[in-house]
Design a protein around this motif. Structure first.
Motif, mmCIF file in Angstrom:
data_model
loop_
_atom_site.group_PDB
_atom_site.id
_atom_site.type_symbol
_atom_site.label_atom_id
_atom_site.label_comp_id
_atom_site.label_asym_id
_atom_site.label_seq_id
_atom_site.Cartn_x
_atom_site.Cartn_y
_atom_site.Cartn_z
ATOM 1 N N VAL A 332 0.836 -1.200 0.000
ATOM 2 C CA VAL A 332 0.000 0.000 0.000
ATOM 3 C C VAL A 332 0.876 1.256 0.000
ATOM 4 C CG1 VAL A 332 -1.658 1.335 1.358
ATOM 5 C CG2 VAL A 332 -1.938 -1.144 1.122
ATOM 6 N N SER A 333 1.924 1.246 0.809
ATOM 7 C CA SER A 333 2.831 2.405 0.887
ATOM 8 C C SER A 333 3.538 2.634 -0.438
ATOM 9 C CB SER A 333 3.859 2.183 2.001
ATOM 10 O OG SER A 333 3.230 1.972 3.248
ATOM 11 N N ALA A 334 3.947 1.535 -1.101
ATOM 12 C CA ALA A 334 4.622 1.667 -2.395
ATOM 13 C C ALA A 334 3.694 2.288 -3.435
ATOM 14 C CB ALA A 334 5.112 0.299 -2.867
ATOM 15 N N TYR A 335 2.422 1.915 -3.394
ATOM 16 C CA TYR A 335 1.473 2.467 -4.362
ATOM 17 C C TYR A 335 1.381 3.987 -4.227
ATOM 18 C CZ TYR A 335 -2.847 3.615 -6.747
ATOM 19 O OH TYR A 335 -3.766 4.204 -7.576
ATOM 20 N N PHE A 336 1.202 4.474 -3.009
ATOM 21 C CA PHE A 336 1.053 5.913 -2.806
ATOM 22 C C PHE A 336 2.370 6.657 -3.020
ATOM 23 C CE2 PHE A 336 -2.756 4.441 -0.527
ATOM 24 C CZ PHE A 336 -3.705 5.253 -1.136
ATOM 25 N N PHE A 337 3.500 5.995 -2.741
ATOM 26 C CA PHE A 337 4.792 6.614 -3.034
ATOM 27 C C PHE A 337 4.927 6.851 -4.534
ATOM 28 C CE2 PHE A 337 9.291 6.430 -4.172
ATOM 29 C CZ PHE A 337 9.869 7.310 -3.257
ATOM 30 N N GLY A 338 4.461 5.901 -5.324
ATOM 31 C CA GLY A 338 4.565 6.011 -6.774
ATOM 32 C C GLY A 338 3.687 7.091 -7.383
ATOM 33 N N GLN A 339 2.725 7.590 -6.611
ATOM 34 C CA GLN A 339 1.873 8.655 -7.124
ATOM 35 C C GLN A 339 2.570 10.017 -7.084
ATOM 36 O OE1 GLN A 339 -1.141 7.569 -8.482
ATOM 37 N NE2 GLN A 339 -0.104 5.655 -7.932
ATOM 38 N N GLY A 340 3.759 10.049 -6.446
ATOM 39 C CA GLY A 340 4.520 11.302 -6.397
ATOM 40 C C GLY A 340 3.889 12.295 -5.447
ATOM 41 N N GLY A 341 3.891 13.553 -5.814
ATOM 42 C CA GLY A 341 3.314 14.585 -4.966
ATOM 43 C C GLY A 341 4.382 15.441 -4.323
ATOM 44 N N SER A 342 4.048 16.025 -3.202
ATOM 45 C CA SER A 342 4.948 16.944 -2.516
ATOM 46 C C SER A 342 6.100 16.195 -1.870
ATOM 47 C CB SER A 342 4.177 17.698 -1.430
ATOM 48 O OG SER A 342 3.756 16.798 -0.417
ATOM 49 N N PRO A 343 7.193 16.912 -1.549
ATOM 50 C CA PRO A 343 8.300 16.263 -0.825
ATOM 51 C C PRO A 343 7.852 15.633 0.488
ATOM 52 C CG PRO A 343 9.011 18.380 -1.703
ATOM 53 C CD PRO A 343 7.534 18.302 -1.937
ATOM 54 N N GLN A 344 6.906 16.273 1.163
ATOM 55 C CA GLN A 344 6.416 15.721 2.434
ATOM 56 C C GLN A 344 5.707 14.387 2.210
ATOM 57 O OE1 GLN A 344 5.887 18.844 1.364
ATOM 58 N NE2 GLN A 344 7.161 20.022 2.797
ATOM 59 N N SER A 345 4.899 14.317 1.137
ATOM 60 C CA SER A 345 4.199 13.073 0.816
ATOM 61 C C SER A 345 5.185 11.963 0.463
ATOM 62 C CB SER A 345 3.239 13.305 -0.350
ATOM 63 O OG SER A 345 2.631 12.100 -0.756
ATOM 64 N N ILE A 346 6.209 12.312 -0.312
ATOM 65 C CA ILE A 346 7.229 11.329 -0.686
ATOM 66 C C ILE A 346 7.939 10.794 0.551
ATOM 67 C CG2 ILE A 346 9.481 11.075 -1.818
ATOM 68 C CD1 ILE A 346 8.450 12.949 -4.003
ATOM 69 N N LEU A 347 8.259 11.684 1.495
ATOM 70 C CA LEU A 347 8.944 11.272 2.715
ATOM 71 C C LEU A 347 8.070 10.356 3.564
ATOM 72 C CD1 LEU A 347 10.904 14.411 3.990
ATOM 73 C CD2 LEU A 347 11.839 12.197 3.315
ATOM 74 N N VAL A 348 6.788 10.707 3.701
ATOM 75 C CA VAL A 348 5.892 9.907 4.544
ATOM 76 C C VAL A 348 5.703 8.516 3.968
ATOM 77 C CG1 VAL A 348 3.503 9.658 5.330
ATOM 78 C CG2 VAL A 348 4.666 11.861 5.550
ATOM 79 N N TRP A 349 5.318 8.437 2.681
ATOM 80 C CA TRP A 349 5.052 7.126 2.085
ATOM 81 C C TRP A 349 6.335 6.334 1.883
ATOM 82 C CZ3 TRP A 349 0.547 5.364 2.777
ATOM 83 C CH2 TRP A 349 -0.566 6.202 2.745
#
Length: 444
Positions: A332-349
């Motif tokens: 699940v975490s890999a899926y949301f990481f692959g969606q990109g987004g803000s640096p904060q989102s990338i760090l969290v996922w």
């Protein structure tokens, strides 16, 4: 009372933690080397003008070496002993890592990375087997996951070396630092005993009894009334015959072998596909090398609580639930990481992906040696690891081709999401629970 039963009834003592640290440091050095190449790749690609396919193959060639080394090391450990193979493989990959710093072109680096992988592949299943065979049944899962947690510390060391050394002293110096673990072999020779189960299996009863008696004294156990029996049900089929691959496919072990190979292939495929490429992927997304190293350093820190949480759960809720759950949450975490987004989102996922993926790794290293008897334990574990390395060989190369297309990042991580979910389902449906069981009870 037989010698193996006496060994298993020794309570957790200073010896077990000392062995954990001694084998764990070898694990740390393994991870440090594996991590360094991930951080070197984006720098090397720019300096040597490497394509993404060439970068992927640098990652894959090390995994090919690990596949060969896992089989050879496991076979050697069951024949010549865990301690000797642990030491020799550590020396091999340390020297080969130093040679990587002397690589003069792409082809020479491929050769040295293969040798590094051979040494790494030989050491990892052997170290896990040795720790497994000394750990008390009730706390065996916790000890093996804690052993695997040293991998997270090694990756953290690689991130720090890369962050502090590569930008200022060059990528070669990072490899030279990675050669230093060869000196650690002297401590292994002095502080790590040979496996009791291996000694008993080879008929070296006097050595086994002497070691167990010493451990009993250190733990405050009165062994004066214990007869020095030398037989055990686990070794009833140990005739000294040549270890054969077909033993892994007898009716006794075939199902276990299949599920272990599925687990290893899937988890290695996802791990090396993601983490070997992670710094390079972030550079390609527009982050600077320094900022990328900072982000990956934070994600690497998340590995440690992932290990510790798995160590807490594995002897409480069991191997199956912990492994399947952590793999699913990593997916699940890999899926949301692959969606990109803000640096904060990338760090969290990215941190959650790292947390759950490495926690799952700790369970895999616990689970694998539990499913085979002593005479083929390292051999069977080595073959499972080798099959996994073929997944690791494919993954970096496949990512290298996929990432160049439109929406490459999203497609890559959607693929990894699917792989990890499939493995989680396989574990839950077909895995065998081993929580709290003695090794000889499981391997019957």
């Amino acid at each position: 009372m037989d010698i193996i039963r006496r060994l298993e009834q020794i309570p957790v003592s200073r010896f077990h933690y000392k062995l954990l640290v001694l084998t764990g440091l070898g694990w740390l050095f393994d991870a440090m080397d594996t991590g360094i190449i991930a951080f070197v790749l984006p720098v090397l690609a720019k300096e040597w003008g490497l394509s993404t396919a060439q970068m992927g193959f640098i990652g894959s060639i090390g995994l090919l070496g690990m596949a060969v080394g896992a089989v050879a090391g496991g076979l050697a450990a069951d024949k010549f002993g865990r301690k000797a193979v642990f030491s020799i493989t550590l020396i091999l990959y340390s020297i080969a890592t130093g040679l990587c710093g002397l690589a003069w072109n792409y082809e020479s680096l491929l050769l040295f990375r293969f040798l590094v992988g051979f040494g790494l592949g030989g050491e990892l299943p052997v170290a896990a087997t040795l720790m497994t065979e000394y750990s008390p049944p009730a706390s065996r899962g916790r000890f093996i996951v804690l052993l695997e947690s040293f991998w997270g510390v090694g990756w953290l060391a690689a991130a720090l070396i890369s962050y502090l050394v590569i930008p200022y002293l060059g990528w070669q110096m990072a490899f030279f630092i990675g050669a230093l673990p060869a000196l650690y072999v002297f401590f292994i020779r002095l502080g790590v005993p040979e496996s009791i189960r291996y000694l008993t299996d080879k008929g070296r009863q006097a050595e086994a009894i002497e070691i167990v008696a010493k451990l009993e004294r250190l733990a405050g156990v009165d062994s004066s009334a214990q007869p020095a029996a030398t037989s055990n049900v686990e070794f009833s089929d140990s005739s000294g015959n040549k270890i054969a691959f077909k033993e892994l496919w007898t009716s006794r072990f075939a199902k276990r072998t299949i599920i272990l190979w599925i687990i290893w292939f899937g988890i290695v495929y996802s791990y090396y596909g993601i983490f070997t490429w992670l710094p390079s992927l972030m550079v390609q997304q527009g982050h600077t090398v320094i900022k990328t190293f900072e982000y990956v350093l934070i994600m690497t820190l998340a590995q440690l609580p992932g290990y510790f949480s798995a160590a807490y759960l594995i002897d409480r809720i069991g191997r199956k639930a912990t492994l399947a759950g952590y793999l699913a949450l990593s997916a699940v975490s890999a899926y949301f990481f692959g969606q990109g987004g803000s640096p904060q989102s990338i760090l969290v996922w990215g941190s959650l992906m790292s947390f759950f993926n490495l926690g799952a790794w700790g369970v895999v290293y616990t689970y694998t040696p539990e499913l085979y008897p002593t005479r083929i334990r390292a051999f069977g574990s080595g073959w499972a690891a080798a099959v996994g390395r073929f997944g690791g060989i494919l993954a970096p190369t496949i990512v290298g081709y996929m990432i160049s297309g439109p929406q490459g990042l999203m497609h890559v991580f959607t693929m990894f999401t699917g792989v990890m979910l499939l493995v989680a389902v396989a574990v839950w449906l077909f895995g065998e629970e081993t929580k709290g069981k003695a090794l000889d009870e499981i391997s019957r």
